[in-house]
Motif scaffolding. Structure first.
Motif, PDB file in Angstrom:
ATOM      1  N   PRO A  25      -8.916 -14.152   0.108  1.00 46.91           N
ATOM      2  CA  PRO A  25     -10.149 -13.762   0.814  1.00 46.91           C
ATOM      3  C   PRO A  25     -10.001 -12.472   1.611  1.00 46.91           C
ATOM      4  N   ALA A  26      -8.807 -12.215   2.153  1.00 49.82           N
ATOM      5  CA  ALA A  26      -8.602 -10.979   2.906  1.00 49.82           C
ATOM      6  C   ALA A  26      -8.738  -9.755   2.009  1.00 49.82           C
ATOM      7  N   THR A  27      -8.175  -9.830   0.810  1.00 50.37           N
ATOM      8  CA  THR A  27      -8.286  -8.709  -0.133  1.00 50.37           C
ATOM      9  C   THR A  27      -9.708  -8.563  -0.647  1.00 50.37           C
ATOM     10  N   MET A  28     -10.365  -9.677  -0.955  1.00 47.58           N
ATOM     11  CA  MET A  28     -11.733  -9.601  -1.460  1.00 47.58           C
ATOM     12  C   MET A  28     -12.677  -9.044  -0.404  1.00 47.58           C
ATOM     13  N   GLU A  29     -12.462  -9.415   0.854  1.00 47.34           N
ATOM     14  CA  GLU A  29     -13.275  -8.875   1.941  1.00 47.34           C
ATOM     15  C   GLU A  29     -13.118  -7.359   2.016  1.00 47.34           C
ATOM     16  N   LEU A  30     -11.891  -6.896   1.924  1.00 41.72           N
ATOM     17  CA  LEU A  30     -11.619  -5.463   1.992  1.00 41.72           C
ATOM     18  C   LEU A  30     -12.226  -4.735   0.803  1.00 41.72           C
ATOM     19  N   CYS A  31     -12.083  -5.295  -0.399  1.00 44.01           N
ATOM     20  CA  CYS A  31     -12.596  -4.641  -1.613  1.00 44.01           C
ATOM     21  C   CYS A  31     -14.123  -4.632  -1.655  1.00 44.01           C
ATOM     22  N   VAL A  32     -14.749  -5.750  -1.262  1.00 43.14           N
ATOM     23  CA  VAL A  32     -16.212  -5.827  -1.301  1.00 43.14           C
ATOM     24  C   VAL A  32     -16.829  -4.836  -0.325  1.00 43.14           C
ATOM     25  N   LEU A  33     -16.298  -4.765   0.890  1.00 45.71           N
ATOM     26  CA  LEU A  33     -16.830  -3.825   1.872  1.00 45.71           C
ATOM     27  C   LEU A  33     -16.601  -2.382   1.434  1.00 45.71           C
ATOM     28  N   SER A  34     -15.437  -2.097   0.881  1.00 45.69           N
ATOM     29  CA  SER A  34     -15.138  -0.733   0.440  1.00 45.69           C
ATOM     30  C   SER A  34     -16.019  -0.344  -0.741  1.00 45.69           C
ATOM     31  N   PHE A  35     -16.215  -1.255  -1.679  1.00 45.24           N
ATOM     32  CA  PHE A  35     -17.039  -0.938  -2.850  1.00 45.24           C
ATOM     33  C   PHE A  35     -18.509  -0.808  -2.465  1.00 45.24           C
ATOM     34  N   MET A  40      -9.577  -0.486  -7.613  1.00 43.90           N
ATOM     35  CA  MET A  40      -9.598  -0.837  -6.192  1.00 43.90           C
ATOM     36  C   MET A  40      -8.506  -1.845  -5.862  1.00 43.90           C
ATOM     37  N   LEU A  41      -8.251  -2.803  -6.744  1.00 39.81           N
ATOM     38  CA  LEU A  41      -7.191  -3.767  -6.491  1.00 39.81           C
ATOM     39  C   LEU A  41      -5.830  -3.080  -6.430  1.00 39.81           C
ATOM     40  N   THR A  42      -5.638  -2.092  -7.304  1.00 39.43           N
ATOM     41  CA  THR A  42      -4.381  -1.351  -7.285  1.00 39.43           C
ATOM     42  C   THR A  42      -4.233  -0.554  -5.997  1.00 39.43           C
ATOM     43  N   LEU A  43      -5.311   0.136  -5.604  1.00 35.85           N
ATOM     44  CA  LEU A  43      -5.267   0.915  -4.368  1.00 35.85           C
ATOM     45  C   LEU A  43      -5.171   0.015  -3.137  1.00 35.85           C
ATOM     46  N   ALA A  44      -5.712  -1.203  -3.250  1.00 41.94           N
ATOM     47  CA  ALA A  44      -5.665  -2.120  -2.111  1.00 41.94           C
ATOM     48  C   ALA A  44      -4.232  -2.510  -1.759  1.00 41.94           C
ATOM     49  N   MET A  45      -3.345  -2.562  -2.767  1.00 43.40           N
ATOM     50  CA  MET A  45      -1.951  -2.899  -2.484  1.00 43.40           C
ATOM     51  C   MET A  45      -1.326  -1.874  -1.553  1.00 43.40           C
ATOM     52  N   THR A  46      -1.573  -0.587  -1.842  1.00 42.72           N
ATOM     53  CA  THR A  46      -1.040   0.462  -0.982  1.00 42.72           C
ATOM     54  C   THR A  46      -1.699   0.437   0.390  1.00 42.72           C
ATOM     55  N   THR A  47      -3.010   0.242   0.407  1.00 43.10           N
ATOM     56  CA  THR A  47      -3.740   0.209   1.670  1.00 43.10           C
ATOM     57  C   THR A  47      -3.277  -0.929   2.554  1.00 43.10           C
ATOM     58  N   GLU A  48      -3.068  -2.099   1.977  1.00 44.32           N
ATOM     59  CA  GLU A  48      -2.631  -3.256   2.756  1.00 44.32           C
ATOM     60  C   GLU A  48      -1.225  -3.057   3.314  1.00 44.32           C
ATOM     61  N   GLN A  49      -0.382  -2.358   2.567  1.00 44.93           N
ATOM     62  CA  GLN A  49       0.962  -2.100   3.071  1.00 44.93           C
ATOM     63  C   GLN A  49       0.935  -1.174   4.286  1.00 44.93           C
ATOM     64  N   VAL A  50       0.114  -0.128   4.212  1.00 47.06           N
ATOM     65  CA  VAL A  50       0.079   0.846   5.302  1.00 47.06           C
ATOM     66  C   VAL A  50      -0.511   0.234   6.566  1.00 47.06           C
ATOM     67  N   PHE A  51      -1.608  -0.522   6.407  1.00 45.22           N
ATOM     68  CA  PHE A  51      -2.308  -1.069   7.573  1.00 45.22           C
ATOM     69  C   PHE A  51      -1.884  -2.492   7.904  1.00 45.22           C
ATOM     70  N   ASN A  52      -0.825  -2.981   7.266  1.00 44.11           N
ATOM     71  CA  ASN A  52      -0.323  -4.336   7.537  1.00 44.11           C
ATOM     72  C   ASN A  52      -1.441  -5.366   7.378  1.00 44.11           C
ATOM     73  N   TRP A  53      -2.244  -5.195   6.348  1.00 43.40           N
ATOM     74  CA  TRP A  53      -3.375  -6.086   6.078  1.00 43.40           C
ATOM     75  C   TRP A  53      -2.866  -7.296   5.292  1.00 43.40           C
ATOM     76  N   PRO A  54      -3.032  -8.505   5.799  1.00 45.33           N
ATOM     77  CA  PRO A  54      -2.439  -9.687   5.155  1.00 45.33           C
ATOM     78  C   PRO A  54      -3.228 -10.137   3.926  1.00 45.33           C
ATOM     79  N   GLY A  55      -3.200  -9.330   2.877  1.00 45.05           N
ATOM     80  CA  GLY A  55      -3.971  -9.619   1.686  1.00 45.05           C
ATOM     81  C   GLY A  55      -3.100  -9.896   0.475  1.00 45.05           C
TER      82      GLY A  55
END
Length: 321
Positions: A75-85, A252-267
C-alpha cells in the motif's frame, strides 16, 4: 468487443503462468531456496497451490510471513505511485495539448525543452537535489519517512493519508499535515519522468488531431479555441494514448525503488532491494510475482479501456473475428 476482451484476458493468464515459472525458479534453482530439496514436479505443484492461497512462504531473515510484509509495504508503494501518476496526468495532459495546438510556437518550444530536461534528469540525482534545497537549505520539508514518528497511527488501509484521515486521535489534523509534508518530495521526484512522457504522448496526439477536418470545420463555425479543445480535440486525442499510459506504470514501479531508497520510504521497492541484499529468495520470488502481476494487469486493463474509448479500434474488432 467481447472477443477482443477475451483475447486480452487469455493473454493475461498465459503471461501470468510464465511469470509464475520465473518466480518458482527463484525458490527452486537458487542456493538455500525454500523448495530446492524436493523434486521438480512436487515442488511446482506445492508452489502453485500455495500461490492460489496467497501463501508466499516465510522470510528466512526475520521469520515473518511474506504475505504480511506485503500487506504493509505494497500500500505504501501504491499510494506513492497513484499520487505521482495523478500529478503527472494533471500537469502533462494540459501542457501536452498546449504544445500540440500551438506547435512550433514559443510556448511549444518551452514545454518541449522542459519535458526533455525532466526526462534526462536521473531520479536519484533529482531526489538528492530536491532534498538538499527544500529540506536542508530551506527547512520546509522533512527528509525521509512517511510521517512523524511522534504520532501513533493505527494501520487500517495501509495508506498513510487515508489512515490519518480516519484516525480518532486528538492530533488528527497534525497527523494529516505531517503525512502530506512527507509526501511532497517523493511524489514530486517520482512524477517528473511520467509527466514528461505524458506531455510527449499528448503533444503528438493533439498535433495529429488538430489537423483533422472536423477540427477545421468547428473553427469555421466560429467556435472559440477553448471550446474546440474541450469538446473535440481532447475527446479524440486522449483515447489513443490510454494504452501507452499503462506502460508508464512499469516505469514508475522501477523508479519508485530508487525513490524509496533515497527518501527511506517503507514501500515495496525498498523492501525488495533489502531482500536482494540479504539473499532472501522467497521474498524476492514473491516480489517478482507481485510486481509482474501489477504491471501486466495494468497494461491489459488500459489496453481494454483504450480500445473501448477509441472508435477506430472497432474496425480491429471486426477484423479479428
Amino acid at each position: 468487443m467481447i472477443i477482443y476482451i477475451l483475447r486480452r484476458l487469455l493473454l493475461l493468464v498465459v503471461t501470468l503462468f510464465f511469470l509464475s515459472l520465473i518466480s518458482f525458479s527463484l525458490m527452486y534453482f537458487t542456493p538455500h531456496g525454500a523448495l530446492s530439496g524436493a523434486s521438480l514436479t512436487d515442488a511446482y505443484v506445492y508452489y502453485f497451490r500455495s500461490l492460489l492461497q496467497w501463501d508466499f512462504g516465510i522470510s528466512r531473515i526475520n521469520g515473518e510471513r511474506i504475505i504480511e510484509q506485503l500487506y504493509t509495504v505494497l500500500p505504501a508503494t501504491m499510494e506513492l505511485c497513484v499520487l505521482s501518476f495523478s500529478m503527472a496526468l494533471l500537469i502533462g495532459i494540459p501542457l501536452g495539448i498546449i504544445a500540440g495546438v500551438w506547435r512550433n510556437k514559443k510556448i511549444d518550444i518551452i514545454i518541449s525543452t522542459f519535458a526533455l530536461c525532466g526526462f534526462s534528469i536521473p531520479v536519484f540525482w533529482l531526489a538528492l537535489l530536491l532534498t538538499l534545497f527544500f529540506s536542508l537549505y530551506l527547512g520546509w520539508l522533512p527528509v525521509s519517512g512517511r510521517f512523524d514518528l511522534l504520532y501513533r497511527m493505527e494501520p487500517v488501509t495501509g495508506s498513510a493519508l487515508i489512515d490519518a484521515w480516519l484516525s480518532k486521535s486528538p492530533y488528527r489534523n497534525e497527523m494529516i499535515m505531517s503525512v502530506i509534508l512527507h509526501m511532497v518530495l517523493p511524489v514530486m521526484t517520482l512524477a517528473v519522468a511520467p509527466t514528461t512522457e505524458v506531455i510527449r504522448l499528448m503533444r503528438n496526439s493533439a498535433e495529429e488531431v488538430s489537423g483533422a477536418n472536423y477540427i477545421k470545420s468547428a473553427a469555421t463555425r466560429g467556435l472559440s479555441q477553448l471550446t474546440i479543445i474541450r469538446r473535440h480535440l481532447l475527446h479524440n486525442a486522449l483515447p489513443p494514448i490510454i494504452p501507452k499510459l499503462g506502460l508508464q506504470f512499469s516505469t514508475m514501479l522501477t523508479l519508485a525503488m530508487t525513490t524509496e531508497q533515497v527518501f527511506n520510504w517503507p514501500g515495496l521497492g525498498r523492501w525488495l532491494i533489502s531482500a536482494i541484499r540479504q539473499q532472501d529468495y522467497s521474498a524476492i520470488s514473491a516480489g517478482v510475482m507481485v510486481v509482474g502481476t501489477l504491471v501486466i494487469s495494468v497494461n491489459i486493463l488500459t489496453d481494454i479501456i483504450g480500445a473501448m474509448a477509441n472508435p477506430l479500434k472497432h474496425k480491429e474488432w471486426y477484423a479479428v473475428r
